[in-house]
Design an enzyme around this catalytic site. Structure first.
Site, PDB file in Angstrom:
ATOM      1  N   ASN A   1      -7.216  -5.018   3.216  1.00  0.00           N
ATOM      2  CA  ASN A   1      -6.325  -4.777   4.356  1.00  0.00           C
ATOM      3  C   ASN A   1      -5.224  -3.797   3.950  1.00  0.00           C
ATOM      4  OD1 ASN A   1      -5.368  -6.785   2.629  1.00  0.00           O
ATOM      5  ND2 ASN A   1      -4.444  -8.028   4.226  1.00  0.00           N
ATOM      6  N   ALA A   2      -4.933  -3.740   2.652  1.00  0.00           N
ATOM      7  CA  ALA A   2      -3.897  -2.829   2.143  1.00  0.00           C
ATOM      8  C   ALA A   2      -4.457  -1.415   2.032  1.00  0.00           C
ATOM      9  CB  ALA A   2      -3.444  -3.295   0.765  1.00  0.00           C
ATOM     10  N   GLY A   3      -3.597  -0.446   2.179  1.00  0.00           N
ATOM     11  CA  GLY A   3      -4.000   0.941   1.974  1.00  0.00           C
ATOM     12  C   GLY A   3      -2.879   1.657   1.253  1.00  0.00           C
ATOM     13  N   HIS A   4      -3.103   1.984  -0.002  1.00  0.00           N
ATOM     14  CA  HIS A   4      -2.065   2.640  -0.790  1.00  0.00           C
ATOM     15  C   HIS A   4      -2.469   4.089  -1.049  1.00  0.00           C
ATOM     16  CE1 HIS A   4      -0.563  -1.483  -2.437  1.00  0.00           C
ATOM     17  NE2 HIS A   4      -0.241  -1.263  -1.185  1.00  0.00           N
TER      18      HIS A   4
ATOM     19  N   ASP B   1       3.276  -0.835   4.665  1.00  0.00           N
ATOM     20  CA  ASP B   1       3.291   0.617   4.880  1.00  0.00           C
ATOM     21  C   ASP B   1       4.631   1.259   4.528  1.00  0.00           C
ATOM     22  OD1 ASP B   1       0.703   0.321   5.988  1.00  0.00           O
ATOM     23  OD2 ASP B   1       1.581  -0.148   7.936  1.00  0.00           O
ATOM     24  N   GLU B   2       5.372   0.667   3.613  1.00  0.00           N
ATOM     25  CA  GLU B   2       6.691   1.210   3.267  1.00  0.00           C
ATOM     26  C   GLU B   2       6.588   2.383   2.299  1.00  0.00           C
ATOM     27  OE1 GLU B   2       5.822  -1.963   2.614  1.00  0.00           O
ATOM     28  OE2 GLU B   2       7.104  -3.309   3.772  1.00  0.00           O
TER      29      GLU B   2
ATOM     30  N   GLN C   1       1.026  -5.337   1.587  1.00  0.00           N
ATOM     31  CA  GLN C   1       1.703  -5.748   2.827  1.00  0.00           C
ATOM     32  C   GLN C   1       3.230  -5.799   2.596  1.00  0.00           C
ATOM     33  OE1 GLN C   1      -1.217  -7.905   1.898  1.00  0.00           O
ATOM     34  NE2 GLN C   1      -2.290  -6.214   2.824  1.00  0.00           N
TER      35      GLN C   1
END
Ligand code: IMP
Length: 425
Positions: free
Chosen positions: A38-41, A13-14, A225
């Site tokens: 699982n990632a959300g961009h 989440d950076e 991640q």
């Protein structure tokens, strides 16, 4: 050496999605190399906002080739949803520009059910996963019982394999966890359709990558991640199940390390974490609450409130070393505006004395007491600024201190959520 690897320097989440979006301008292809949905961009382009979980965020740049690499775990239903969303937004998702490795692994309803069951059974000791079936899919891969994406080329055989896996998982769900079995037939039609839809995208991604490299094209590897969630380099078991660090790009896509000439690590100007596990600089007070509200720190994939805290330079320096970072992108500096004083952890106090490196022991890291350096804050709004020298002196000093403590230069600073709200140095 035409490869750039983009990685998260913290717990995910950076703001990697928007950095990938900037770097896309200088790239010919973009590849996801590990993880799954699982990632959300999130990428914002004018009034449009794209939430991507599986497709590389470069998809919104028409000139880019997009690759989903072999070390990914892919939920076919979610991928189809994402492609439909992109089509709805007028994005070209033809199979000439998206390449899915036939060696990635498929996430099935069995994995999702097992993820949830295992988390519930762990109770207060749970990992806090995104419950997308990531861990069980990678477990099946390591056990060599997983289903490869390549099987989607034969939808009948693919659906049989998914059904068999659900039946097997049902034995675990019923016998071990005492739960109801899942209905294997429930989603079979959807899995069949997804296989038909995705089969044209299955290509030999190793050859695609090497053809690009041979032609002197630039490849951007989009990490998901962050370093501290890496299966080998994070605090196990509070990690994801894949290699989120630079090495993951090399094994996940299949090229040599000499191809990499740029490793860009993204760090927020403070820290956040979703899920459980060590977080030495976490703030359980009104300062943490303020960071959450001003920074809109709620998960893109799960909507969970993120844990918030001061910047941890011990962890950041670790990320710089583990990944061979050549430059840092510091995001959300604007969130710190208006605070009187700021703190950065430069060391930890432990029962054995003061340390300046990250302990690898998970329980020990839970117990450390951060040693803070205090810096003066700034009161003015910085969201409209585009030149480093226009930042308030204290903001400049904060950035320079981060560089010195982390051991890598900060090349870009983001000062707001819009694409152009950035200071390039
Ligand atoms: P999993 O990847 O769903 O198994 O979750 C394992 C840990 O990684 C949990 O703490 C999650 O909250 C965290 N995690 C997984 N993906 C992301 C992400 O994209 N951003 C932030 N945390 C993540």
């Amino acid at each position: 050496m035409p490869v750039t690897v983009l990685i998260g320097a913290q717990w995910g989440d950076e703001g990697k999605g928007r950095v990938a979006d900037w770097l896309a301008e200088q790239s010919d292809a973009m590849a996801r190399y590990a993880g799954g949905d699982n990632a959300g961009h999130t990428v914002r382009v004018g009034a449009r906002r794209f939430g991507l979980h599986l497709v590389p965020s470069g998809i919104i740049h028409p000139h880019l080739t997009c690759i989903l690499g072999s070390a990914m775990v892919i939920n076919p239903l979610r991928l189809v949803e994402e492609l439909d969303m992109l089509v709805g937004q007028g994005v070209d998702v033809s199979s000439t520009r998206i390449h899915i490795s036939p060696r990635a692994h498929v996430i099935t309803p069995a994995h999702i059910a097992l993820d949830g069951a295992s988390e519930r059974a762990l109770g207060s000791g749970s990992i806090g996963t995104t419950q997308r079936g990531i861990g069980p899919a990678y477990s099946a891969k390591a056990e060599r019982t997983g289903i490869l994406t390549g099987m989607m080329a034969d939808p009948d055989a693919f659906v049989d394999a998914v059904r068999a896996q659900i039946e097997q998982a049902n034995r675990v769900l019923v016998d071990i966890y005492g739960l109801e079995p899942i209905d294997a037939e429930d989603s079979m039609a959807q899995y069949y359709e997804a296989a038909q839809r995705l089969a044209p995208y299955l290509h030999n991604t190793t050859e695609v990558v090497h053809a690009l490299l041979d032609a002197g094209k630039r490849l951007l590897c989009e990490g998901a991640q962050g370093t501290l969630l890496d299966i080998d380099h994070g605090h196990y078991p509070f990690v994801t199940s894949s290699s989120a660090t630079v090495g993951g790009a090399i094994t996940g896509l299949g090229f040599g390390p000499q191809e990499v000439d740029r490793v860009v690590a993204v760090s927020k100007a403070y820290c956040t974490r979703v899920g459980n596990g060590p977080f030495p600089t976490e703030l359980d007070d009104e300062v943490g609450q303020r960071l959450r509200e001003v920074g809109s720190e709620y998960g893109t994939t799960t909507g969970r409130p993120r844990r918030c805290g001061w910047l941890d330079a011990v962890a950041l320096r670790y990320a710089v070393r583990v990944n061979g970072v050549t430059e840092l992108v510091l995001t959300k500096l604007d969130v710190l505006s208006g605070m009187d004083t700021l703190h950065i952890a430069t060391a930890y106090d432990t029962p054995q004395g003061r340390v300046t490196t990250l302990p690898l022991d998970t329980a020990a890291t839970d117990e450390v007491v951060p040693v803070y350096e205090t810096l003066p804050g700034w009161q003015t709004e910085i969201t409209r600024l585009r030149r480093f020298r226009d930042l308030p002196t204290n903001a400049q000093r904060y950035v320079e201190r981060v560089e010195a403590l982390a051991g890598a230069p900060v090349s870009v600073i983001s000062v707001g959520p819009e694409r152009e709200q950035a200071i390039v140095r």
